[in-house]
Motif scaffolding. Structure first.
Motif, PDB file in Angstrom:
ATOM      1  N   VAL A  16      13.474   6.858 -14.895  1.00  0.00           N
ATOM      2  CA  VAL A  16      12.639   7.635 -14.721  1.00  0.00           C
ATOM      3  C   VAL A  16      12.297   6.884 -13.359  1.00  0.00           C
ATOM      4  N   TYR A  17      10.723   6.385 -14.004  1.00  0.00           N
ATOM      5  CA  TYR A  17      10.037   5.738 -12.854  1.00  0.00           C
ATOM      6  C   TYR A  17      10.577   4.437 -12.679  1.00  0.00           C
ATOM      7  N   LEU A  47       0.943  -0.679   0.355  1.00  0.00           N
ATOM      8  CA  LEU A  47      -0.015   0.204  -0.074  1.00  0.00           C
ATOM      9  C   LEU A  47       0.561   1.678  -0.072  1.00  0.00           C
ATOM     10  N   PRO A  48       2.051   1.350   0.840  1.00  0.00           N
ATOM     11  CA  PRO A  48       2.849   2.630   0.521  1.00  0.00           C
ATOM     12  C   PRO A  48       3.274   3.138  -0.052  1.00  0.00           C
ATOM     13  N   ASN A  49       3.707   1.555  -1.423  1.00  0.00           N
ATOM     14  CA  ASN A  49       3.974   1.693  -2.869  1.00  0.00           C
ATOM     15  C   ASN A  49       2.833   2.539  -3.713  1.00  0.00           C
ATOM     16  N   ALA A  50       2.188   2.242  -3.170  1.00  0.00           N
ATOM     17  CA  ALA A  50       1.182   2.219  -4.485  1.00  0.00           C
ATOM     18  C   ALA A  50       0.419   3.165  -3.866  1.00  0.00           C
ATOM     19  N   PHE A  51       0.580   4.126  -2.399  1.00  0.00           N
ATOM     20  CA  PHE A  51       0.150   6.230  -2.276  1.00  0.00           C
ATOM     21  C   PHE A  51       1.066   6.160  -3.203  1.00  0.00           C
ATOM     22  N   LEU A  86      21.788  -2.092 -13.092  1.00  0.00           N
ATOM     23  CA  LEU A  86      20.814  -1.100 -13.519  1.00  0.00           C
ATOM     24  C   LEU A  86      20.716  -0.161 -12.018  1.00  0.00           C
ATOM     25  N   ARG A  87      21.145  -1.334 -11.044  1.00  0.00           N
ATOM     26  CA  ARG A  87      20.515  -0.384  -9.921  1.00  0.00           C
ATOM     27  C   ARG A  87      22.114   0.855  -8.910  1.00  0.00           C
ATOM     28  N   PRO A  88      22.716   0.425  -9.382  1.00  0.00           N
ATOM     29  CA  PRO A  88      23.650   1.863  -9.751  1.00  0.00           C
ATOM     30  C   PRO A  88      23.576   3.165 -10.086  1.00  0.00           C
ATOM     31  N   LEU A  89      23.199   2.575 -10.987  1.00  0.00           N
ATOM     32  CA  LEU A  89      22.028   4.060 -12.026  1.00  0.00           C
ATOM     33  C   LEU A  89      20.802   4.798 -11.377  1.00  0.00           C
ATOM     34  N   VAL A 130       9.690   3.973  -8.270  1.00  0.00           N
ATOM     35  CA  VAL A 130       8.156   4.779  -6.979  1.00  0.00           C
ATOM     36  C   VAL A 130       7.342   3.458  -6.857  1.00  0.00           C
ATOM     37  N   MET A 131       7.338   2.829  -7.870  1.00  0.00           N
ATOM     38  CA  MET A 131       6.257   1.682  -7.728  1.00  0.00           C
ATOM     39  C   MET A 131       7.201  -0.004  -6.700  1.00  0.00           C
ATOM     40  N   VAL A 132       8.215  -0.081  -7.721  1.00  0.00           N
ATOM     41  CA  VAL A 132       8.812  -1.172  -8.119  1.00  0.00           C
ATOM     42  C   VAL A 132      10.495  -1.128  -6.911  1.00  0.00           C
ATOM     43  N   PRO A 133      10.064  -1.028  -5.715  1.00  0.00           N
ATOM     44  CA  PRO A 133      11.673  -1.012  -4.552  1.00  0.00           C
ATOM     45  C   PRO A 133      13.032  -1.075  -5.606  1.00  0.00           C
TER      46      PRO A 133
END
Length: 254
Positions: free
Chosen positions: A171-172, A48-52, A188-191, A177-180
């Motif tokens: 950027v999303y 829920l926190p992600n979806a908000f 991709l994580r360092p970017l 913003v939704m998937v940590p």
């Protein structure tokens, strides 16, 4: 500061007379409904926190890549950019004030998301650490203002360039913003560390959780620092662009 406030007042005046500039606010409810439906009907209350937060950050970035980024392009189309260049004072604070005024609207998706979550799904997240949450919101607005000024200078270089989609969806993903970010592919994580929204999203999610938030000061500093880098870069890019335009006599479109 006076020039900054003058730019902000000017932008508010323009927005009131051009309501189509607020179309981003009309798309946020659909994003909320889609994400909340997936989370609620799949029984994933932990998400829920992600979806908000996702619609809030998406809306904030939407204003930066849309209305804020096109502040200077609009000035050029209306042939008023020359007036700013001819003014006896530095015009950058005025443009920065206009960008900042636009991004204040980025707080509105927060209210939209909370209201829709309560009215449609009967759920709202609990902010366990309100101080951390609002500090993260403030730092994010500052960083987005710096990013918006950089994007505005970049858009001014291109005659008909509109890169909102190109600048949005990657950027999303990178900012989580939704998937940590920890669920992204390893390469991709360092970017994501170079995208301030990834730090903002993680900090806001932690502020909604009951567990203590770790390294608050350091993480806020990173968000502010990335915003400051973009702010300085935007100023330098704008000065270089206007200097080249004066030299080439290409301030206005033909």
């Amino acid at each position: 500061m006076r020039l900054l406030l003058t730019g902000a007042r000017m932008q508010w005046w323009l927005v009131r007379r051009q309501p189509d500039d607020l179309l981003t606010l009309c798309t946020i409810p659909f994003t909320v409904l889609v994400l909340m439906s997936i989370v609620v009907h799949s029984g994933r209350a932990d998400l829920l926190p992600n979806a908000f937060l996702a619609p809030v950050l998406i809306g904030l970035w939407g204003f930066a890549t849309g209305l804020a980024a096109e502040v200077l392009v609009t000035e050029r189309w209306t042939r008023s950019l020359e007036l700013g260049m001819a003014a006896p004072v530095d015009s950058h604070p005025v443009y920065l004030g206009r960008v900042a005024a636009v991004l204040v609207l980025g707080v509105v998706p927060l209210a939209e998301t909370w209201l829709l979550g309560w009215a449609v799904f009967g759920v709202t997240p609990t902010v366990h650490h309100p101080g951390v949450f609002w500090a993260a919101v403030g730092a994010s607005l500052f960083a987005m203002a710096g990013t918006g000024s950089l994007l505005a200078a970049f858009m001014l270089v291109n005659d008909n360039g509109h890169y909102q989609n190109f600048l949005s969806f990657p950027v999303y993903v990178l900012s989580g913003v939704m998937v940590p970010v920890e669920h992204l592919p390893e390469f991709l994580r360092p970017l994501s560390h170079a995208v301030f929204l990834s730090w903002s999203a993680d900090l806001m999610r932690d502020a909604l959780a009951p567990a203590p938030v770790a390294a608050v000061g350091w993480r806020l500093l990173v968000v502010v620092a990335l915003g400051a880098v973009a702010l300085v870069g935007g100023r330098l890019a704008l000065e270089a662009t206007l200097r080249r335009a004066r030299a080439e006599g290409s301030v206005a479109y033909a």
